[in-house]
Design an enzyme around this catalytic site. Structure first.
Site, PDB file in Angstrom:
ATOM      1  N   ASP A  55      22.224  17.903  -6.745  1.00 31.71           N
ATOM      2  CA  ASP A  55      23.114  17.918  -5.576  1.00 31.71           C
ATOM      3  C   ASP A  55      24.414  17.178  -5.925  1.00 31.71           C
ATOM      4  O   ASP A  55      24.476  16.468  -6.914  1.00 31.71           O
ATOM      5  CB  ASP A  55      22.432  17.292  -4.345  1.00 31.71           C
ATOM      6  CG  ASP A  55      21.702  16.008  -4.697  1.00 31.71           C
ATOM      7  OD1 ASP A  55      22.148  15.308  -5.624  1.00 31.71           O
ATOM      8  OD2 ASP A  55      20.686  15.701  -4.051  1.00 31.71           O
ATOM      9  N   ASP A  57      26.783  14.509  -4.442  1.00 28.67           N
ATOM     10  CA  ASP A  57      27.041  13.508  -3.403  1.00 28.67           C
ATOM     11  C   ASP A  57      28.465  12.975  -3.533  1.00 28.67           C
ATOM     12  O   ASP A  57      28.995  12.832  -4.631  1.00 28.67           O
ATOM     13  CB  ASP A  57      26.047  12.351  -3.529  1.00 28.67           C
ATOM     14  CG  ASP A  57      24.632  12.806  -3.225  1.00 28.67           C
ATOM     15  OD1 ASP A  57      24.474  13.657  -2.323  1.00 28.67           O
ATOM     16  OD2 ASP A  57      23.693  12.333  -3.885  1.00 28.67           O
ATOM     17  N   ASP A 133      21.707   1.530  -7.319  1.00 26.93           N
ATOM     18  CA  ASP A 133      20.538   1.018  -8.051  1.00 26.93           C
ATOM     19  C   ASP A 133      20.803   0.790  -9.544  1.00 26.93           C
ATOM     20  O   ASP A 133      20.882  -0.343 -10.003  1.00 26.93           O
ATOM     21  CB  ASP A 133      19.297   1.884  -7.790  1.00 26.93           C
ATOM     22  CG  ASP A 133      19.526   3.379  -7.986  1.00 26.93           C
ATOM     23  OD1 ASP A 133      20.643   3.770  -8.373  1.00 26.93           O
ATOM     24  OD2 ASP A 133      18.585   4.164  -7.760  1.00 26.93           O
TER      25      ASP A 133
HETATM   26  P1  ATP Z   1      18.763  13.062  -8.074  1.00 23.90           P
HETATM   27  O1  ATP Z   1      19.099  13.790  -9.318  1.00 23.90           O
HETATM   28  O2  ATP Z   1      17.312  12.921  -7.881  1.00 23.90           O
HETATM   29  O3  ATP Z   1      19.475  13.566  -6.857  1.00 23.90           O
HETATM   30  P2  ATP Z   1      20.326  10.700  -7.592  1.00 23.90           P
HETATM   31  O4  ATP Z   1      20.642   9.517  -8.468  1.00 23.90           O
HETATM   32  O5  ATP Z   1      21.492  11.527  -7.167  1.00 23.90           O
HETATM   33  O6  ATP Z   1      19.250  11.562  -8.365  1.00 23.90           O
HETATM   34  P3  ATP Z   1      19.815  10.344  -4.804  1.00 23.90           P
HETATM   35  O7  ATP Z   1      18.557   9.953  -4.144  1.00 23.90           O
HETATM   36  O8  ATP Z   1      20.428  11.665  -4.532  1.00 23.90           O
HETATM   37  O9  ATP Z   1      19.535  10.172  -6.365  1.00 23.90           O
HETATM   38  O10 ATP Z   1      20.850   9.183  -4.487  1.00 23.90           O
HETATM   39  C1  ATP Z   1      22.239   9.286  -4.732  1.00 23.90           C
HETATM   40  C2  ATP Z   1      22.796   7.950  -5.218  1.00 23.90           C
HETATM   41  O11 ATP Z   1      22.601   6.950  -4.203  1.00 23.90           O
HETATM   42  C3  ATP Z   1      22.119   7.366  -6.454  1.00 23.90           C
HETATM   43  O12 ATP Z   1      22.640   7.899  -7.642  1.00 23.90           O
HETATM   44  C4  ATP Z   1      22.395   5.897  -6.305  1.00 23.90           C
HETATM   45  O13 ATP Z   1      23.705   5.594  -6.703  1.00 23.90           O
HETATM   46  C5  ATP Z   1      22.300   5.688  -4.800  1.00 23.90           C
HETATM   47  N1  ATP Z   1      20.941   5.289  -4.380  1.00 23.90           N
HETATM   48  C6  ATP Z   1      19.930   6.113  -4.015  1.00 23.90           C
HETATM   49  N2  ATP Z   1      18.825   5.423  -3.694  1.00 23.90           N
HETATM   50  C7  ATP Z   1      19.128   4.126  -3.853  1.00 23.90           C
HETATM   51  C8  ATP Z   1      18.407   2.901  -3.674  1.00 23.90           C
HETATM   52  N3  ATP Z   1      17.144   2.909  -3.277  1.00 23.90           N
HETATM   53  N4  ATP Z   1      19.054   1.753  -3.926  1.00 23.90           N
HETATM   54  C9  ATP Z   1      20.353   1.746  -4.321  1.00 23.90           C
HETATM   55  N5  ATP Z   1      21.070   2.846  -4.513  1.00 23.90           N
HETATM   56  C10 ATP Z   1      20.488   4.025  -4.289  1.00 23.90           C
HETATM   57 MG    MG Z   2      21.433  13.117  -5.811  1.00 25.82          MG
END
Ligand code: ATP
Ligand code: MG
Length: 424
Positions: A55, A57, A133
């Site tokens: 996705d 963001d 994170d």
């Molecule tokens: P994916 O490929 O699974 O989407 P992602 O890193 O984009 O991985 P998301 O859950 O979509 O994961 O979250 C988007 C962003 O929000 C992360 O990259 C991170 O920067 C932040 N984030 C998500 N969850 C947390 C958390 N529990 N604590 C701190 N930051 C977070």
């Molecule tokens: Mg994501």
């Protein structure tokens, strides 16, 4: 905090055409309206690693209402974190306003055990970077300049292929224990390692996952096991003592199972899931739970049978008990747990091959899931090979051949019960 570093296209190589058009539309509109807006998180990370993002963001200095003014198709959601969903028909992209990390001295925001309970405080882009994170998830791509903004040496960790939690790891895990699961997920998905200080506290803090709501753990469980690296994920979760918080009964079963048959079943199922995901096929979460809990369900079924209950009823009672136990760890929405239960209760039907029952079974809308499950059991060493072969052939031939096949099939011998027919 270290100084922010701007990384130009010549070094990072992300081409703006790799970013989905909808994300570009949002970034351009917000920037034109005078706000800061960046692509952030997993999308930047994945593009840097040459992977297709799941996705896109976006993070911005605009507040949710301001986003809505610039992009009228926005819907504002959430009470705890107010987020903007910018809609394009039925699809939407998530746009989050920069958030500041909460102040440690502010007791109102953190629970006694250190968890964040409220952090809807807007901040700057630099603050938004440090509340994320892992360093590799805190890189910001600016469409306007084509630069990647790096506040905490995330690029270095990308190059070293390691996951480093931002700030003090123990404090960050206590704030949100789900970060431990995210670490495992990214390790498996990206083939990264955990930087030593990020790795050190996990085993000791793993029990904190019990403070997370079963609904959130259900979501994380699916992300973990449907990431395309489920076998490795299982191995890592067990190694870091995290698996037992998600599937306590499964961990117990794996320890009890001396024959190794159950372990084989789990690994075969997860391998299968990985293959399906890579082939772009759909997967039903019901199947994951059917596999993970099979050992305990069989054990419960046997116990109820020995107490004198009929077979099907014994299976239903065991299923209710096991599912009731599992939902204390990970919630399972009914639409899935009902299918899990059906997969289990149908396992007894493969032995009946006479035409009426066999043809009726083929028409059942859960036949396919139950059949896949039965063949997995056969392939992992349960004595069901003949059944698996019979049903594999039976569903694949013309109706005439089917009739011939089921007419000549022998039915299982009836159990000798008290009510035997008296011979004249
Ligand atoms: P994916 O490929 O699974 O989407 P992602 O890193 O984009 O991985 P998301 O859950 O979509 O994961 O979250 C988007 C962003 O929000 C992360 O990259 C991170 O920067 C932040 N984030 C998500 N969850 C947390 C958390 N529990 N604590 C701190 N930051 C977070
Ligand atoms: Mg994501």
């Amino acid at each position: 905090m270290k100084d922010m570093v701007r990384i130009p296209f010549s070094e990072h190589g992300i081409n703006e055409r790799q970013i989905c058009k909808k994300a570009r539309t949002i970034l351009t509109a917000l920037t034109k309206a005078g706000y800061e807006a960046y692509l952030v998180g997993g999308a930047v990370r994945d593009l840097l690693l040459g992977k297709q993002p799941k996705d896109f963001d976006i993070a911005t200095s605009a507040h949710p209402e301001q986003i809505k003014k610039v992009l009228p198709s926005t819907r504002i959601i959430g009470r705890r974190f107010r987020l903007a969903h910018v809609h394009f028909g039925r699809e939407f992209l998530e746009v989050a306003t920069f958030r500041a990390p909460h102040d440690e001295s502010d007791k109102g925001l953190v629970s006694n055990d250190g968890r964040i309970i409220h952090d809807n405080v807007y901040g700057t882009v630099a603050e938004d970077a440090v509340r994320r994170d892992f360093t590799i998830n805190a890189l910001f791509y600016e469409l306007k300049t084509g630069d990647v903004l790096d506040f905490i040496e995330g690029m270095q960790d990308i190059k070293q292929r390691q996951l480093r939690l931002i700030g003090d790891p123990e404090r960050r895990y206590r704030e949100d224990p789900v970060r431990m699961l995210r670490g495992i997920r990214f390790m498996a998905k990206l083939d990264f390692s955990l930087e030593p200080e990020t790795k050190a506290p996990i085993k000791e803090l793993s029990h904190l996952l019990s403070t997370i709501s079963p609904a959130r753990l259900f979501d994380e469980t699916l992300k973990l096991f449907h990431s395309g690296q489920a076998v490795l994920t299982l191995d890592l979760l067990r190694k870091y003592c995290l698996f037992t918080c998600l599937f306590p009964l499964t961990e117990q079963s794996l320890e009890e199972d001396e024959s190794g048959l159950f372990f084989n079943l789990v690994v075969a199922a997860l391998n299968n899931t990985d293959k399906r995901i890579r082939a772009g096929k759909t997967i039903n979460p019901a199947f994951l739970f059917a596999v993970m809990l099979w050992y305990q369900v069989k054990k419960g079924e046997k116990m109820y049978q020995e107490m004198g209950n009929p077979d099907l009823q014994s299976m239903h009672m065991a299923a209710s008990e096991v599912l009731g136990h599992q939902v204390k760890s990970t919630a399972i929405p009914r639409r899935f747990s009902n299918v899990t239960r059906e997969i289990w209760t149908m396992q007894g039907r493969f032995q009946f091959k006479a035409c009426r029952r066999a043809l009726g079974f083929l028409d059942n809308k859960r036949f396919r899931a139950a059949y896949d499950f039965m063949c997995l059991r056969a392939n992992s060493g349960e004595p069901l090979e003949e059944d698996c072969e019979w049903w594999t052939l039976f569903q694949d031939i013309s109706s005439d051949d089917q009739l011939a096949m089921c007419n000549s099939a022998s039915s299982p011998k009836r159990k000798r019960s008290g009510r035997r027919r008296r011979r004249k």
